[in-house]
Design a protein around this motif. Structure first.
Motif, PDB file in Angstrom:
ATOM      1  N   MET A 132      52.781  70.209 100.414  1.00  0.00           N
ATOM      2  CA  MET A 132      54.029  70.029  99.670  1.00  0.00           C
ATOM      3  C   MET A 132      54.746  71.352  99.427  1.00  0.00           C
ATOM      4  O   MET A 132      55.683  71.423  98.631  1.00  0.00           O
ATOM      5  CB  MET A 132      53.769  69.313  98.342  1.00  0.00           C
ATOM      6  CG  MET A 132      53.287  67.896  98.540  1.00  0.00           C
ATOM      7  SD  MET A 132      53.370  66.873  97.052  1.00  0.00           S
ATOM      8  CE  MET A 132      55.114  66.460  97.008  1.00  0.00           C
ATOM      9  N   ARG A 133      54.306  72.391 100.095  1.00  0.00           N
ATOM     10  CA  ARG A 133      55.045  73.646  99.992  1.00  0.00           C
ATOM     11  C   ARG A 133      56.406  73.489 100.668  1.00  0.00           C
ATOM     12  O   ARG A 133      56.533  72.741 101.628  1.00  0.00           O
ATOM     13  CB  ARG A 133      54.254  74.776 100.665  1.00  0.00           C
ATOM     14  CG  ARG A 133      52.903  75.060  99.997  1.00  0.00           C
ATOM     15  CD  ARG A 133      52.169  76.208 100.646  1.00  0.00           C
ATOM     16  NE  ARG A 133      52.881  77.467 100.401  1.00  0.00           N
ATOM     17  CZ  ARG A 133      52.502  78.636 100.920  1.00  0.00           C
ATOM     18  NH1 ARG A 133      51.425  78.693 101.705  1.00  0.00           N
ATOM     19  NH2 ARG A 133      53.178  79.724 100.654  1.00  0.00           N
ATOM     20  N   PRO A 134      57.464  74.123 100.165  1.00  0.00           N
ATOM     21  CA  PRO A 134      57.474  75.167  99.135  1.00  0.00           C
ATOM     22  C   PRO A 134      57.543  74.650  97.700  1.00  0.00           C
ATOM     23  O   PRO A 134      57.557  75.447  96.769  1.00  0.00           O
ATOM     24  CB  PRO A 134      58.738  75.954  99.475  1.00  0.00           C
ATOM     25  CG  PRO A 134      59.671  74.917 100.023  1.00  0.00           C
ATOM     26  CD  PRO A 134      58.800  73.965 100.797  1.00  0.00           C
ATOM     27  N   LEU A 135      57.576  73.312  97.486  1.00  0.00           N
ATOM     28  CA  LEU A 135      57.673  72.805  96.123  1.00  0.00           C
ATOM     29  C   LEU A 135      56.526  73.306  95.262  1.00  0.00           C
ATOM     30  O   LEU A 135      56.710  73.639  94.082  1.00  0.00           O
ATOM     31  CB  LEU A 135      57.677  71.270  96.130  1.00  0.00           C
ATOM     32  CG  LEU A 135      58.861  70.560  96.796  1.00  0.00           C
ATOM     33  CD1 LEU A 135      58.661  69.053  96.713  1.00  0.00           C
ATOM     34  CD2 LEU A 135      60.161  70.967  96.141  1.00  0.00           C
ATOM     35  N   THR A 136      55.333  73.362  95.857  1.00  0.00           N
ATOM     36  CA  THR A 136      54.160  73.737  95.078  1.00  0.00           C
ATOM     37  C   THR A 136      53.920  75.242  95.025  1.00  0.00           C
ATOM     38  O   THR A 136      52.917  75.688  94.463  1.00  0.00           O
ATOM     39  CB  THR A 136      52.912  73.038  95.643  1.00  0.00           C
ATOM     40  OG1 THR A 136      52.829  73.280  97.062  1.00  0.00           O
ATOM     41  CG2 THR A 136      52.968  71.544  95.389  1.00  0.00           C
ATOM     42  N   ASP A 137      54.829  76.023  95.582  1.00  0.00           N
ATOM     43  CA  ASP A 137      54.715  77.477  95.436  1.00  0.00           C
ATOM     44  C   ASP A 137      54.962  77.903  93.996  1.00  0.00           C
ATOM     45  O   ASP A 137      54.442  78.928  93.545  1.00  0.00           O
ATOM     46  CB  ASP A 137      55.713  78.193  96.359  1.00  0.00           C
ATOM     47  CG  ASP A 137      55.296  78.144  97.819  1.00  0.00           C
ATOM     48  OD1 ASP A 137      54.113  77.860  98.088  1.00  0.00           O
ATOM     49  OD2 ASP A 137      56.156  78.386  98.685  1.00  0.00           O
ATOM     50  N   THR A 138      55.746  77.121  93.277  1.00  0.00           N
ATOM     51  CA  THR A 138      56.097  77.487  91.905  1.00  0.00           C
ATOM     52  C   THR A 138      55.681  76.432  90.872  1.00  0.00           C
ATOM     53  O   THR A 138      55.725  76.706  89.676  1.00  0.00           O
ATOM     54  CB  THR A 138      57.611  77.718  91.787  1.00  0.00           C
ATOM     55  OG1 THR A 138      58.308  76.546  92.252  1.00  0.00           O
ATOM     56  CG2 THR A 138      58.041  78.923  92.630  1.00  0.00           C
TER      57      THR A 138
END
Length: 223
Positions: free
Chosen positions: A14-20
């Protein structure tokens, strides 16, 4: 009964959503996805919930607090390195205590109400909820036959990520990182795992597209 929510995964798909933002805290209908589980647990009468965290773990208490607004007492177990499902549960055993406990994956959505959980059979080490196979797991995981879960069978279903467990399932496990599935298969070989077909909508929110589709489905049901 105590409950544990597994929320330590990195959420690579689910990156880039889960990068932050940790995956279980991604918004679903305007609030963190994990809140849907917390509200169902509170409605069912649960009062003590443990959430294990790793990636961006500080965001969980910042977002969810101590649980009082849900009618719960939320406890946190931070893992500097994610211990996988088995290792995370094993580390929590001292908090979970000697009685059976409920474990729910933090990155699934389901309509299971937790107020009518079955009693574990006297010899059972686990009870799993299974669902019809989604497209991304078309071969399934385990077979369900007359209320018993087996590792092999012609009509396999998918493990929902929701289960009841006795601490004895982990009795021979050393602390550290290890998966849950081999323990379950060993218990299945001994005939010590019960199961239920989960009714109602279920979704493994493993990709951004599945999250979008789930949001659309839930919004449509509200209309």
């Amino acid at each position: 009964m105590k409950a544990m929510i597994l929320a330590a995964g990195r959420g690579e798909r689910m990156r880039p959503l889960t990068d932050t933002t940790p995956k279980p805290l991604l918004p679903l209908q305007g609030r963190p996805m994990l809140e849907h589980h917390l509200e169902r647990l509170a409605r069912a009468g649960f009062r003590d919930v443990l959430i294990n965290t790793a990636w961006l773990g500080e965001q969980f208490p910042q977002t969810l607090g101590d649980g009082r607004r849900f009618g719960l007492a939320i406890h946190y177990q931070h893992e500097t390195q994610a211990l996988e499902t088995g290792g995370g549960i094993q580390r929590a055993l001292s908090w979970l205590g000697p009685d059976p406990f409920l474990v729910v994956n933090g990155d699934v959505y389901c309509e299971l109400e937790f107020n009518a959980l079955p009693q574990l059979g006297q010899q059972d080490l686990a009870h799993l909820w299974l669902v019809a196979n989604p497209a991304h797991n078309s071969q399934g995981d385990f077979a369900l036959n007359q209320g018993r879960v087996q590792a092999q069978g012609e009509a396999k279903l998918t493990f929902s990520g929701i289960g009841l467990y006795r601490p004895e399932l982990f009795a021979r496990c050393a602390p550290g990182r290890f998966p849950l599935a081999p323990l379950l298969r060993e218990a299945m070989a001994q005939g010590r795992v019960g199961g239920t077909a989960l009714e109602g909508h279920w979704c493994d929110v493993g990709t951004e597209q599945r999250l979008i589709e789930l949001e659309q489905r839930l919004n449509a049901n509200l209309g």
